[in-house]
Design an enzyme around this catalytic site. Structure first.
Site, PDB file in Angstrom:
ATOM      1  N   TYR A  70     -11.467  -6.029   4.718  1.00  0.00           N
ATOM      2  CA  TYR A  70     -10.523  -5.044   4.204  1.00  0.00           C
ATOM      3  C   TYR A  70      -9.092  -5.449   4.551  1.00  0.00           C
ATOM      4  O   TYR A  70      -8.854  -6.283   5.431  1.00  0.00           O
ATOM      5  CB  TYR A  70     -10.830  -3.640   4.758  1.00  0.00           C
ATOM      6  CG  TYR A  70     -10.509  -3.466   6.222  1.00  0.00           C
ATOM      7  CD1 TYR A  70     -11.461  -3.736   7.208  1.00  0.00           C
ATOM      8  CD2 TYR A  70      -9.241  -3.030   6.628  1.00  0.00           C
ATOM      9  CE1 TYR A  70     -11.167  -3.567   8.546  1.00  0.00           C
ATOM     10  CE2 TYR A  70      -8.941  -2.860   7.978  1.00  0.00           C
ATOM     11  CZ  TYR A  70      -9.898  -3.137   8.936  1.00  0.00           C
ATOM     12  OH  TYR A  70      -9.606  -2.984  10.259  1.00  0.00           O
ATOM     13  N   CYS A  71      -8.138  -4.851   3.822  1.00  0.00           N
ATOM     14  CA  CYS A  71      -6.713  -5.020   4.126  1.00  0.00           C
ATOM     15  C   CYS A  71      -6.002  -3.735   3.701  1.00  0.00           C
ATOM     16  O   CYS A  71      -6.658  -2.722   3.461  1.00  0.00           O
ATOM     17  CB  CYS A  71      -6.140  -6.258   3.438  1.00  0.00           C
ATOM     18  SG  CYS A  71      -6.201  -6.181   1.638  1.00  0.00           S
ATOM     19  N   THR A  72      -4.692  -3.755   3.589  1.00  0.00           N
ATOM     20  CA  THR A  72      -3.949  -2.521   3.302  1.00  0.00           C
ATOM     21  C   THR A  72      -4.255  -1.949   1.920  1.00  0.00           C
ATOM     22  O   THR A  72      -4.597  -0.786   1.784  1.00  0.00           O
ATOM     23  CB  THR A  72      -2.436  -2.771   3.435  1.00  0.00           C
ATOM     24  OG1 THR A  72      -2.199  -3.428   4.668  1.00  0.00           O
ATOM     25  CG2 THR A  72      -1.655  -1.475   3.383  1.00  0.00           C
TER      26      THR A  72
ATOM     27  N   GLY B 160      -5.969  -4.017  -0.660  1.00  0.00           N
ATOM     28  CA  GLY B 160      -7.079  -4.722  -1.306  1.00  0.00           C
ATOM     29  C   GLY B 160      -6.790  -6.131  -1.793  1.00  0.00           C
ATOM     30  O   GLY B 160      -7.704  -6.909  -2.023  1.00  0.00           O
TER      31      GLY B 160
ATOM     32  N   ILE C 291      -7.258   0.187   2.714  1.00  0.00           N
ATOM     33  CA  ILE C 291      -7.184   1.353   3.600  1.00  0.00           C
ATOM     34  C   ILE C 291      -6.550   2.547   2.870  1.00  0.00           C
ATOM     35  O   ILE C 291      -6.956   3.691   3.050  1.00  0.00           O
ATOM     36  CB  ILE C 291      -6.352   1.019   4.853  1.00  0.00           C
ATOM     37  CG1 ILE C 291      -6.995  -0.138   5.617  1.00  0.00           C
ATOM     38  CG2 ILE C 291      -6.205   2.225   5.761  1.00  0.00           C
ATOM     39  CD1 ILE C 291      -6.043  -0.845   6.557  1.00  0.00           C
TER      40      ILE C 291
END
Ligand SMILES: [Zn+2]
Ligand SMILES: [Zn+2]
Length: 342
Positions: A198-200, A202, A227
């Site tokens: 995951y990241c901020t 996508g 997120i």
């Protein structure tokens, strides 16, 4: 052909925007898809968006598009219709910024780049067409309840530090391009495990998932919309929240609280704190975590050295800065850049 660059000064453009009475919708979107001729794609895209009075910053590359824009409310439907008329962008997720006054951009800039996310990948057989599977919030919660699932945070250290998913592992580097091979090495004996990245928003984990598959990992997933989307869905559907602390984003608040807990500490005194700030010394600007009492003690500077410079008359500060070049400086615990300066 329409003029691709505005010749009016930045200042005038900004003033024009502030005089505009119509509200704007601020949003972002990205999509990985093959663009054979990014330059002509850019020109065409510019003409259409310019006609809809869209402002913003857009990157176009052979691998796809990454956009942050603002659209006058009255043109929003037309904008959406146009974007969805492009076959590879049909139904692309448009992430609307909630508390934004629409004044973030006052000009439209579309740049052609080598990549939409710099990755340092030299291997020409790497293909963004083969990426991991999307998971959304509910599935994410279910998968991460299963023993053996590995959760990988593909953001930078300063983002992970103030907030991350329960049990998520950090790939300790300041740059995404270093993180990709690092993730492959760190998980080398987990090629058959279920891996969720995951990241901020996508865009990074989507590329990372493709890179893991390219390197022989078999069960790779990534969190759709990152997120930001997870937090929205969890709130809407009243799901259990597995994100601890704060989601770091580059807005005025430098992040949004998702979990109630504070998981990070003031870099100067060590008390629990999740407030990022930039060092007030213009020759430094280090991004670091500082509590309210240290802010007072150090005049919002990262070190005594910076505080001393900050308190000099402006002309003398300029003298000190002369010839010094600043990159983007972020505090990284693994490199301890702040300590020797205190
Ligand atoms: Zn402190
Ligand atoms: Zn400083």
């Amino acid at each position: 052909m329409a003029v691709l660059h505005n010749r009016i000064s930045q200042k005038e453009l900004k003033e024009k925007l502030y005089q505009e009475s119509e509200p704007r919708v601020t949003l972002s979107f990205y999509q990985y898809f093959k663009i054979d001729e990014p330059v002509s794609f850019r020109d065409e895209f510019y003409r259409n968006l310019n006609a809809l009075k869209v402002f913003g910053r857009i990157y176009v590359a052979h691998e796809g598009i990454n956009a942050q824009v603002s659209v006058p409310t009255s043109e929003y439907d037309n904008f959406k219709k146009y974007i969805y008329s492009i076959p590879s962008l049909e139904n692309v997720r448009l992430n609307i910024a909630v508390d934004n006054d629409g004044k973030s951009f006052w000009v439209l800039k579309i740049k052609v780049r080598t990549k939409i996310v710099a990755d340092g990948i030299r291997d020409h057989t790497f293909d963004m067409g083969k990426k991991g599977q999307y998971v959304e919030a509910e599935e994410f919660n279910r998968f991460t309840d299963e023993p053996g699932t590995i959760i990988v945070d593909m953001r930078n250290h300063y983002e992970y530090e103030v907030g991350h998913f329960e049990n998520a592992i950090e790939i300790p580097s300041d740059t995404f391009r270093e993180q990709l091979p690092m993730a492959v090495n760190m998980l080398a004996d987990k090629k058959d495990s279920k891996i969720i990245m995951y990241c901020t928003g996508g865009i990074r984990c989507e590329k990372a998932s493709a890179y893991m598959l390219h390197n022989g990992f078999k069960n790779v997933f990534h969190l759709e919309g990152g997120i930001i989307q997870y937090a929205n869905v969890v709130k809407q559907k009243d799901l259990p929240n597995k994100f601890l602390g704060k989601n770091f984003v580059f807005d005025d608040r430098l992040g949004e609280k998702i979990g109630d807990e504070i998981i990070s500490h003031c870099h100067q005194c060590g008390q629990p704190c999740d407030l990022h700030t930039n060092c007030k010394n213009d020759g430094c600007h280090l991004l670091f975590i500082q509590c309210e009492s240290c802010k007072i003690k150090y005049d919002a500077c990262c070190s005594l050295e910076c505080q001393a410079i900050y308190n000099l008359p402006e002309a003398e500060q300029k003298e000190v800065r002369k010839g010094k070049k600043n990159g983007i400086m972020v505090f990284n615990k693994s490199r301890e850049r702040i300590r020797p300066r205190l």
